[in-house]
Design an enzyme around this catalytic site. Structure first.
Site, PDB file in Angstrom:
ATOM      1  N   SER A 174       7.087 -18.398 -29.000  1.00 18.18           N
ATOM      2  CA  SER A 174       6.480 -19.281 -29.997  1.00 18.18           C
ATOM      3  C   SER A 174       6.495 -18.608 -31.354  1.00 18.18           C
ATOM      4  O   SER A 174       6.522 -17.373 -31.447  1.00 18.18           O
ATOM      5  CB  SER A 174       5.035 -19.610 -29.606  1.00 18.18           C
ATOM      6  N   ASP A 175       6.470 -19.382 -32.417  1.00 16.90           N
ATOM      7  CA  ASP A 175       6.196 -18.800 -33.723  1.00 16.90           C
ATOM      8  C   ASP A 175       4.723 -18.374 -33.735  1.00 16.90           C
ATOM      9  O   ASP A 175       3.948 -18.663 -32.833  1.00 16.90           O
ATOM     10  CB  ASP A 175       6.508 -19.802 -34.841  1.00 16.90           C
ATOM     11  N   TYR A 176       4.344 -17.688 -34.786  1.00 14.95           N
ATOM     12  CA  TYR A 176       3.023 -17.074 -34.892  1.00 14.95           C
ATOM     13  C   TYR A 176       1.910 -18.105 -34.681  1.00 14.95           C
ATOM     14  O   TYR A 176       1.713 -18.994 -35.510  1.00 14.95           O
ATOM     15  CB  TYR A 176       2.906 -16.426 -36.271  1.00 14.95           C
TER      16      TYR A 176
END
Length: 764
Positions: free
Chosen positions: A302-304
């Protein structure tokens, strides 16, 4: 007649992308390397793991043990170093990101190997985007080189430096196609064109990863953001995305396929939603397309905190629900939120998430670690002796300078005013970037950079001038504010000089993530400075500093010479000086269209025509597709760029006017350097499908070649066109080919060129 298969390819062929006249991409089938499969060792480990240890392998956290200087992200779920080390020893961490330093990483890896029950090594990752200690041009600038080999070389050098500092994995390249210059992250990608984006995505993956994934200097690449992040509404960061499946598949997915075909083993889910379904919970994207249609075997991260943000999207009821939705959609690793550690054990126990789903993700993460050799050598890339030996070497610095000069685009050169003589002229360097060392790196560039390497414009110019004292330097103003007496001193400097170099544009804080702009003009105070300088009557060379295409107006637009210099990295001052003084003949081409007005955005060269196309005559009839005040044209179009010499393209020929279904069309032309200076020319091939079952773009780039010629020299360029180049997404979102008439151009940009046409014949 249209032939297609259920998978979307035409009968007898798979979709391919070619760089005609060179070794192009062999194909876009996504196949994992043989080494990237679950081994007996991985299966044995998996059988021993508790659900808590499995959740730990699927969790990635900010590295507070060796934190970087700064962080672009909000402080969420931050631990102290002691707590994080304890969690590493408990097997509750699979990867750490954005920490640097080989010795500290070695110590942390030792805690994982000697302190944890199963001794599973950590992955060390970071946002290494366009350089590490030595910073190269922002990716958008480098795209202007139209040179995938250059992109591969700079990515390779980046990996050499970054792995020497204890990293295994980079969250790059960004391969989002971006057609709205208001979006700040345009700077991080390859621009508005799919074909160029495919080639550069593949090149950067090859560069980061090298030829051997287990080598100390190999760094895992992560094409991102999956998917369609570049299509955020109104260019607003993190905004929603609304687009057809055809546009998704034709425009936004191909660069990812190219990156995976080049060997990328990971990808990152995007922040945005796509047609109402957030990408991080989008099973259609992450499972049906990525794994089902393409056969991708790698890891999705996932992105942040993007999994936790499913709650803010209004898609998940709470954090527990967000964790459930993300892993069921296909997100293997959760970044920073901690949701997998917190909720997966209970989700599995309750039956909300099958253990088989968790095991599949853990299997992929362990296989990734095995593929890069961590089980056999957990301390690979963690040798402190390498940091000094492989960082900022003379060869890497020279590559940074070369890449910078080749990224510059000459937009205008009346007179010609350029190149400048190194002696005999008094120069005034004016503007907020005249002697500024803080705004040469661009977005993400300063994250790990050794800022002592930064070369400002004044330093670069003086190093090449016979008399450095003949350069007068005045800022005149700051980026967005005035300086007391600044205008007066700048005007005096201009009056005392023969030629003015006006260094204006955006600061690096105005581009990149979370830096969307509604107005992409030069800040007003700099425009006023430019007007004051122009009023002196001295010839002006505009040196644009920017991370996107920008709107030029007034005296800046009308200056006799304009260079698009972007953010070129550590060697910026030297690279600009090389071009200004003619040591390097500019050969860059625009990877994004410069609009006439900000209000045209999103603007891109390969839009579709309408039922009422704008008339050729600017004063033509009304009720056509045109703005009330301006034509919907580019000020400087995609593919445009000038040189210090003149190139003539002539004698275009097609090998046939009737292309058989499975045959190849050869398109040739002659290129001659008709000027007096050696130079490189980028010859571009475009097509248009005149009539199709879905309306097609006005033009589409399908090939380009860089030709290097001495004065008076001539060379033939040769392109190949096959039916696969002519495919598009038709009914039911399948890739199809349709017989019919196609226009083809060999051109210097997306709006000119020699034209011909051919007919694709039906099968049989």
């Amino acid at each position: 007649m249209t032939l297609k298969t259920k998978s979307g390819a035409p009968v007898g062929a798979s979709r391919r992308a070619f760089l005609s006249g060179a070794a192009g991409l062999a194909g876009l089938a996504v196949t994992a390397p043989r080494a990237f499969a679950a081994s007996d060792r991985v299966e044995a480990l998996l059988a021993q793991m508790t659900i808590e240890e499995k959740a730990g392998q699927l969790s990635c956290f900010a590295d507070v043990i060796r934190p970087p200087i700064g962080d672009m992200n909000p402080l969420v779920n931050i631990r102290n170093a002691q707590t994080l080390t304890a969690e590493v020893k408990a097997g509750r961490v699979g990867a750490l990101f954005n920490g640097v330093g080989a010795q500290a990483a070695r110590d942390t890896q030792k805690a994982a190997i000697e302190g944890s029950r199963l001794k599973i090594p950590l992955l060390f990752a970071a946002d290494v985007i366009h350089g590490f200690r030595t910073v190269f041009p922002i990716p958008l600038a480098e795209a202007a080189s139209f040179d995938p080999h250059l992109a591969e070389r700079t990515a390779r050098a980046t990996a050499i430096e970054a792995t020497a500092s204890g990293l295994h994995w980079t969250f790059a390249p960004m391969v989002d196609v971006a057609r709205d210059q208001r979006w700040g992250r345009v700077a991080e990608g390859s621009g508005e064109d799919v074909f160029l984006g495919e080639l550069l995505a593949a090149a950067r993956v090859r560069g980061f990863q090298g030829k051997d994934l287990k080598a100390d200097d190999s760094m895992l690449a992560t094409p991102k953001h999956f998917a369609a992040y570049g299509a955020v509404t109104a260019g607003l960061e993190y905004n929603s995305v609304e687009l057809s499946d055809a546009t998704l598949r034709e425009v936004h997915l191909p660069p990812f396929q190219a990156a995976f075909a080049a060997g990328a083993l990971t990808t990152m889910s995007a922040f945005n939603d796509v047609n109402g379904i957030p990408a991080t919970a989008n099973k259609m994207l992450l499972t049906d397309i990525l794994r089902g249609e393409w056969g991708f075997k790698g890891v999705v991260v996932s992105d942040y905190t993007a999994d936790q943000e499913l709650v803010a999207h209004g898609f998940a009821a709470d954090d527990r629900d967000a964790a459930r939705l993300a892993i069921l959609a296909g997100v293997d690793m959760s970044m920073q939120s901690g949701l997998y550690n917190r909720y997966l054990p209970e989700l599995v126990a309750s039956g909300a998430v099958p253990m088989a789903v968790v095991d599949a993700s853990v299997r992929r993460v362990l296989a990734l670690k095995e593929a890069i050799g961590l089980f056999d050598n957990p301390y690979r890339s963690l040798d402190p002796r390498d940091e000094a030996e492989r960082t900022a070497t003379p060869a890497i610095r020279a590559l940074g300078r070369e890449a910078g000069a080749r990224s510059i685009v000459l937009l205008k050169n009346d007179g010609p005013l350029l190149p400048l003589p190194k002696v005999g002229k008094r120069l005034a360097l004016i503007g907020p970037f005249a002697d500024d060392r803080d705004n040469v790196l661009g977005a993400w560039g300063g994250f790990f950079a050794d800022r002592r390497l930064n070369v400002d414009l004044a330093t670069g110019l003086r190093a090449q001038m016979a008399d450095p004292g003949s350069l007068i330097v005045e800022r005149g103003c700051e980026v967005e504010t005035t300086i007391a007496g600044g205008f007066e001193r700048a005007v005096a400097a201009a009056q005392a000089a023969d030629i003015v170099l006006l260094a204006i544009g955006e600061s690096q804080d105005m581009t990149g993530e979370a830096k969307s702009r509604t107005d992409i003009r030069i800040p007003p105070v700099q425009q006023r400075l430019a007007e004051a300088i122009a009023a002196t009557g001295k010839p002006v060379v505009v040196l644009l500093r920017h991370g996107r295409a920008i709107q030029l107006e007034g005296v800046v637009r009308d200056a006799p010479a304009i260079l698009a210099t972007w953010f070129l990295g550590s060697e910026m001052g030297n690279a600009v000086a090389d071009v200004l003084f003619g040591a390097v003949n500019p050969s860059g081409r625009l990877p994004v269209s410069f609009p006439i007005d900000s209000g045209q955005e999103p603007f891109f060269y390969n839009g579709r025509t309408t039922g009422r196309p704008a008339p050729t005559d600017p004063n033509g009839q009304e009720y056509k597709a045109r703005w009330r005040s301006i034509r919907n044209d580019a000020l400087y179009p995609f593919g445009f760029g000038l040189s210090y010499t003149r190139f003539d393209v002539t004698d275009m020929k097609l090998s046939t006017a009737r292309l058989a279904w499975n045959e190849t069309l050869h398109v040739t032309a002659k290129v001659r350097n008709s000027g007096g200076v050696h130079g490189d020319h980028v010859v571009q091939l475009y097509i248009r499908d005149r009539v199709a079952s879905r309306t097609r773009p006005i033009r589409e780039l399908k090939g380009f070649q860089r030709v290097s010629l001495a004065p008076g020299a001539e060379r033939e360029v040769r392109f190949e066109l096959k039916r696969q180049h002519l495919m598009f997404v038709g009914d039911n979102d399948y890739w199809i080919s349709e017989p019919g008439v196609f226009d083809v151009w060999i051109a210097n940009s997306s709006v000119d060129g020699l034209a011909a046409s051919f007919e694709l014949l039906p099968v049989g």
